[in-house]
Motif scaffolding. Structure first.
Motif, PDB file in Angstrom:
ATOM      1  N   GLY A  10      49.212  53.633 -14.372  1.00 19.33           N
ATOM      2  CA  GLY A  10      49.015  53.060 -15.511  1.00 19.33           C
ATOM      3  C   GLY A  10      49.936  51.951 -15.941  1.00 19.33           C
ATOM      4  O   GLY A  10      50.418  51.021 -15.339  1.00 19.33           O
ATOM      5  N   ILE A  11      50.427  52.178 -17.207  1.00 19.81           N
ATOM      6  CA  ILE A  11      51.295  51.096 -18.003  1.00 19.81           C
ATOM      7  C   ILE A  11      52.637  51.817 -18.092  1.00 19.81           C
ATOM      8  O   ILE A  11      53.450  51.395 -18.888  1.00 19.81           O
ATOM      9  N   GLY A  12      52.655  53.096 -17.388  1.00 15.92           N
ATOM     10  CA  GLY A  12      54.191  53.836 -17.465  1.00 15.92           C
ATOM     11  C   GLY A  12      54.564  54.541 -18.840  1.00 15.92           C
ATOM     12  O   GLY A  12      55.681  54.693 -19.182  1.00 15.92           O
ATOM     13  N   GLY A  13      53.219  55.222 -19.727  1.00 12.08           N
ATOM     14  CA  GLY A  13      53.463  55.975 -20.711  1.00 12.08           C
ATOM     15  C   GLY A  13      54.446  57.294 -20.469  1.00 12.08           C
ATOM     16  O   GLY A  13      55.261  57.508 -20.906  1.00 12.08           O
ATOM     17  N   ILE A  14      54.050  57.843 -19.387  1.00  9.29           N
ATOM     18  CA  ILE A  14      54.767  59.096 -19.183  1.00  9.29           C
ATOM     19  C   ILE A  14      56.277  58.748 -18.734  1.00  9.29           C
ATOM     20  O   ILE A  14      57.255  59.135 -19.474  1.00  9.29           O
ATOM     21  N   GLU A  15      56.480  57.711 -17.871  1.00 12.92           N
ATOM     22  CA  GLU A  15      57.921  57.134 -17.424  1.00 12.92           C
ATOM     23  C   GLU A  15      58.614  56.447 -18.781  1.00 12.92           C
ATOM     24  O   GLU A  15      59.870  56.827 -18.701  1.00 12.92           O
ATOM     25  N   ARG A  16      57.864  55.882 -19.696  1.00 13.51           N
ATOM     26  CA  ARG A  16      58.569  55.374 -20.855  1.00 13.51           C
ATOM     27  C   ARG A  16      59.136  56.888 -21.632  1.00 13.51           C
ATOM     28  O   ARG A  16      60.231  56.524 -22.241  1.00 13.51           O
ATOM     29  N   GLY A  17      58.352  57.698 -21.783  1.00 16.95           N
ATOM     30  CA  GLY A  17      58.692  58.714 -22.535  1.00 16.95           C
ATOM     31  C   GLY A  17      60.020  59.521 -21.924  1.00 16.95           C
ATOM     32  O   GLY A  17      60.841  59.702 -22.542  1.00 16.95           O
ATOM     33  N   PHE A  18      60.010  59.444 -20.629  1.00 15.53           N
ATOM     34  CA  PHE A  18      61.252  60.026 -20.021  1.00 15.53           C
ATOM     35  C   PHE A  18      62.524  59.292 -20.669  1.00 15.53           C
ATOM     36  O   PHE A  18      63.642  59.490 -20.884  1.00 15.53           O
ATOM     37  N   PRO A 244      41.582  47.757 -35.869  1.00 14.95           N
ATOM     38  CA  PRO A 244      43.328  47.587 -35.257  1.00 14.95           C
ATOM     39  C   PRO A 244      43.353  46.510 -34.195  1.00 14.95           C
ATOM     40  O   PRO A 244      42.621  46.162 -33.708  1.00 14.95           O
ATOM     41  N   SER A 245      44.504  45.905 -34.143  1.00 14.02           N
ATOM     42  CA  SER A 245      44.599  44.960 -33.313  1.00 14.02           C
ATOM     43  C   SER A 245      45.356  45.599 -32.024  1.00 14.02           C
ATOM     44  O   SER A 245      45.544  46.718 -31.939  1.00 14.02           O
ATOM     45  N   ILE A 246      45.281  44.788 -30.862  1.00 14.43           N
ATOM     46  CA  ILE A 246      45.901  45.359 -29.719  1.00 14.43           C
ATOM     47  C   ILE A 246      47.447  45.746 -29.534  1.00 14.43           C
ATOM     48  O   ILE A 246      47.691  46.917 -29.311  1.00 14.43           O
ATOM     49  N   SER A 247      47.910  45.211 -30.700  1.00 14.73           N
ATOM     50  CA  SER A 247      49.474  45.387 -30.876  1.00 14.73           C
ATOM     51  C   SER A 247      49.567  46.735 -31.706  1.00 14.73           C
ATOM     52  O   SER A 247      50.374  47.560 -31.506  1.00 14.73           O
ATOM     53  N   ASP A 248      48.593  46.881 -32.658  1.00 18.66           N
ATOM     54  CA  ASP A 248      48.394  48.328 -33.363  1.00 18.66           C
ATOM     55  C   ASP A 248      48.322  49.216 -32.630  1.00 18.66           C
ATOM     56  O   ASP A 248      48.652  50.432 -32.550  1.00 18.66           O
ATOM     57  N   ALA A 249      47.330  49.133 -31.574  1.00 17.31           N
ATOM     58  CA  ALA A 249      46.824  50.124 -30.457  1.00 17.31           C
ATOM     59  C   ALA A 249      47.936  50.620 -29.575  1.00 17.31           C
ATOM     60  O   ALA A 249      48.094  51.715 -29.458  1.00 17.31           O
ATOM     61  N   GLU A 250      48.841  49.589 -29.280  1.00 16.70           N
ATOM     62  CA  GLU A 250      50.181  49.889 -28.552  1.00 16.70           C
ATOM     63  C   GLU A 250      50.950  51.181 -29.373  1.00 16.70           C
ATOM     64  O   GLU A 250      51.342  51.976 -28.738  1.00 16.70           O
ATOM     65  N   PHE A 255      53.982  53.120 -27.895  1.00 17.72           N
ATOM     66  CA  PHE A 255      54.648  52.191 -27.007  1.00 17.72           C
ATOM     67  C   PHE A 255      55.018  51.013 -28.034  1.00 17.72           C
ATOM     68  O   PHE A 255      54.479  50.747 -29.253  1.00 17.72           O
ATOM     69  N   PRO A 256      56.241  50.309 -27.750  1.00 19.84           N
ATOM     70  CA  PRO A 256      56.497  49.279 -28.682  1.00 19.84           C
ATOM     71  C   PRO A 256      55.475  47.844 -28.502  1.00 19.84           C
ATOM     72  O   PRO A 256      54.798  48.076 -27.527  1.00 19.84           O
ATOM     73  N   SER A 257      55.302  47.358 -29.891  1.00 18.12           N
ATOM     74  CA  SER A 257      54.101  46.487 -29.993  1.00 18.12           C
ATOM     75  C   SER A 257      54.474  45.062 -28.926  1.00 18.12           C
ATOM     76  O   SER A 257      55.644  45.046 -28.835  1.00 18.12           O
ATOM     77  N   GLY A 258      53.382  44.869 -28.059  1.00 17.59           N
ATOM     78  CA  GLY A 258      53.622  43.757 -27.219  1.00 17.59           C
ATOM     79  C   GLY A 258      54.019  44.460 -25.737  1.00 17.59           C
ATOM     80  O   GLY A 258      54.122  43.675 -24.844  1.00 17.59           O
ATOM     81  N   TRP A 259      53.981  45.837 -25.802  1.00 13.47           N
ATOM     82  CA  TRP A 259      54.076  46.161 -24.343  1.00 13.47           C
ATOM     83  C   TRP A 259      53.476  45.641 -23.258  1.00 13.47           C
ATOM     84  O   TRP A 259      53.908  45.412 -22.033  1.00 13.47           O
ATOM     85  N   THR A 260      52.066  45.570 -23.599  1.00 13.49           N
ATOM     86  CA  THR A 260      51.167  44.993 -22.447  1.00 13.49           C
ATOM     87  C   THR A 260      50.984  43.321 -22.606  1.00 13.49           C
ATOM     88  O   THR A 260      50.132  42.844 -21.826  1.00 13.49           O
ATOM     89  N   ASP A 261      51.738  42.677 -23.240  1.00 10.97           N
ATOM     90  CA  ASP A 261      51.552  41.323 -23.652  1.00 10.97           C
ATOM     91  C   ASP A 261      52.606  40.679 -22.505  1.00 10.97           C
ATOM     92  O   ASP A 261      53.449  39.916 -22.625  1.00 10.97           O
ATOM     93  N   VAL A 262      51.760  40.732 -21.106  1.00  9.92           N
ATOM     94  CA  VAL A 262      52.571  40.131 -20.040  1.00  9.92           C
ATOM     95  C   VAL A 262      51.476  39.115 -19.213  1.00  9.92           C
ATOM     96  O   VAL A 262      51.763  38.755 -18.045  1.00  9.92           O
ATOM     97  N   PHE A 263      50.421  38.723 -19.927  1.00 11.01           N
ATOM     98  CA  PHE A 263      49.686  37.991 -18.875  1.00 11.01           C
ATOM     99  C   PHE A 263      49.566  36.424 -19.658  1.00 11.01           C
ATOM    100  O   PHE A 263      49.595  36.374 -20.878  1.00 11.01           O
ATOM    101  N   ASP A 264      49.319  35.466 -18.700  1.00 11.44           N
ATOM    102  CA  ASP A 264      49.370  34.262 -19.013  1.00 11.44           C
ATOM    103  C   ASP A 264      48.077  33.649 -19.689  1.00 11.44           C
ATOM    104  O   ASP A 264      47.969  32.891 -20.683  1.00 11.44           O
TER     105      ASP A 264
END
Length: 388
Positions: A10-18, A244-250, A255-264
């Motif tokens: 996915g977006i690395g939730g488990i690995e971010r927790g580690f 909620p906004s997508i940043s709220d959902a993160e 996750f830190p706000s903006g974790w998935t904000d990587v798209f052009d």
């Protein structure tokens, strides 16, 4: 140094927790396997030094020296909101490849395997999915334990229940999953200034949550979000029903706000970000597991043999055909709680549209749900002339 490999990453939730639990000096993520290109982009951005593999079906072997293999395999066929096709479905059935990988590691069986999925797999088809997982683990010589947890124990205001299954050959998974128990959530700790619900429901359920949102959903790959709504009773008329906004959902997923904000391209209402976040593992859950893997404790639970009748218990452990039912809450810890309005800014959050609110009211008014004092009255007041 603990070396982690993640399948269905996915977006690395488990690995971010580690990472949060053990720090850069304590953990190294050496492989992430993920088929969805949007998720791959997030992983490439957030784990730049990690090998990203595109397809678990074609993964021939793991890197040398892996200590923890993680697998938050697809819940599509197991969840109540999904197809409920069961463990043999085209999505959830991909978990078979986890055991293929483990079988290839027969000469060096892994210290730890961590699997995450929805609690409905304990009930669907009398727990056929859990029976399959346990059978495969025991055939490979692993002993196992699992526990249903609520993400709110990590301090996030999202009521999200998930099963954490931990298995090992040489370690005792009970020393990780059953070493902590804080008891059920204390309702007195919750604020009464915000309530989460799903405005897309109304006839059969609301997903109602006090001072929290119900479980975040994935939405769609086309960029159509499926956020919950928030009732803010103290808000001004017209601003009492928010999203909620997508940043709220993160943040609601840890996750830190903006974790998935990587798209052009951000022209499609956040593109795939809602689906990415809704499908993720709450970071704090894996942070707790990682902390206990590094520092195991003594099991604090009461146990009894399970007779294998009906749905599986919410927590259990076993090996060699033995299954032991465990009496334990869904709150291992009670980390400092962020109230819902500490995450969602009510003065700037997007309002639920009149069209959405009217559709919700049409469904709600045909049944007996949503009877919390003031809730229906506020819907009618905010709709005003729209339903006149």
């Amino acid at each position: 140094m603990i070396r982690v490999a993640g399948l269905f990453a996915g977006i690395g939730g488990i690995e971010r927790g580690f990472q949060e639990a053990l720090g850069d000096d304590g953990v190294s993520t050496v492989l992430l396997c993920e088929s969805w290109d949007a998720a791959q982009k997030v992983l490439e951005h957030r784990f730049p030094d990690t090998d990203i593999h595109p397809d678990v079906r074609h993964l021939k072997k793991l890197p040398r020296g892996v200590d923890v293999l993680t697998a938050g395999f697809p819940c599509t066929d197991l969840s109540q909101a999904g197809r409920t096709a069961g463990i043999g479905g085209s999505a959830s059935g991909l978990v078979t490849h986890v055991f293929d990988v483990l079988a290839k590691q027969a000469k060096r069986r892994l210290p730890w395997l961590l699997i995450e999925n929805v609690p409905n797999m304990l009930a669907l088809d009398n727990g056929k999915a859990m029976s399959y997982l346990v059978q495969e683990l025991e055939s490979l010589g692993y002993r196992w334990a699992y526990r249903t947890v609520d993400s709110r124990f990590t301090g996030v205001p999202q009521r999200r229940r998930r099963v954490i299954l931990l298995a090992s050959v040489r370690e005792d998974p009970r020393s990780v999953l059953f070493a902590d128990d804080a008891g059920q959530h204390d309702a007195g700790e919750l604020a009464e200034d915000a309530y989460g619900f799903y405005w897309t429901e109304g006839r059969r359920g609301l997903g109602w949550a006090v001072d929290a949102v119900p479980t975040l959903k994935g939405g769609s790959t086309l960029g159509i979000p499926s956020p919950p709504a928030i009732w803010h009773p103290e808000g001004e008329p017209g601003r009492r029903f928010l999203k909620p906004s997508i940043s709220d959902a993160e943040q609601l997923q840890g996750f830190p706000s903006g974790w998935t904000d990587v798209f052009d391209d951000s022209s499609r209402r956040n593109g795939p970000r809602w689906k990415l976040v809704g499908n993720a593992v709450t970071v704090g859950v894996s942070r707790w597991v990682a902390t206990r893997i590094a520092e195991p404790g003594d099991s604090v639970v009461e146990e009894e043999m399970w007779d294998r009748s009906g749905r599986w218990p919410t927590a259990a452990w076993g090996s060699d055909g033995k299954i032991v039912k465990v009496a334990v809450s869904e709150f291992p810890l009670r980390e400092p709680y962020r109230h819902l309005l500490d995450v969602i800014e009510p003065h700037s959050a997007e309002e639920l549209s009149q069209r959405a609110l009217a559709g919700f009211w049409n469904r709600l008014s045909s049944g007996n749900l949503g009877r919390h004092p003031g809730f229906r009255e506020h819907i009618l007041a905010d709709l005003g002339a729209a339903i006149a």
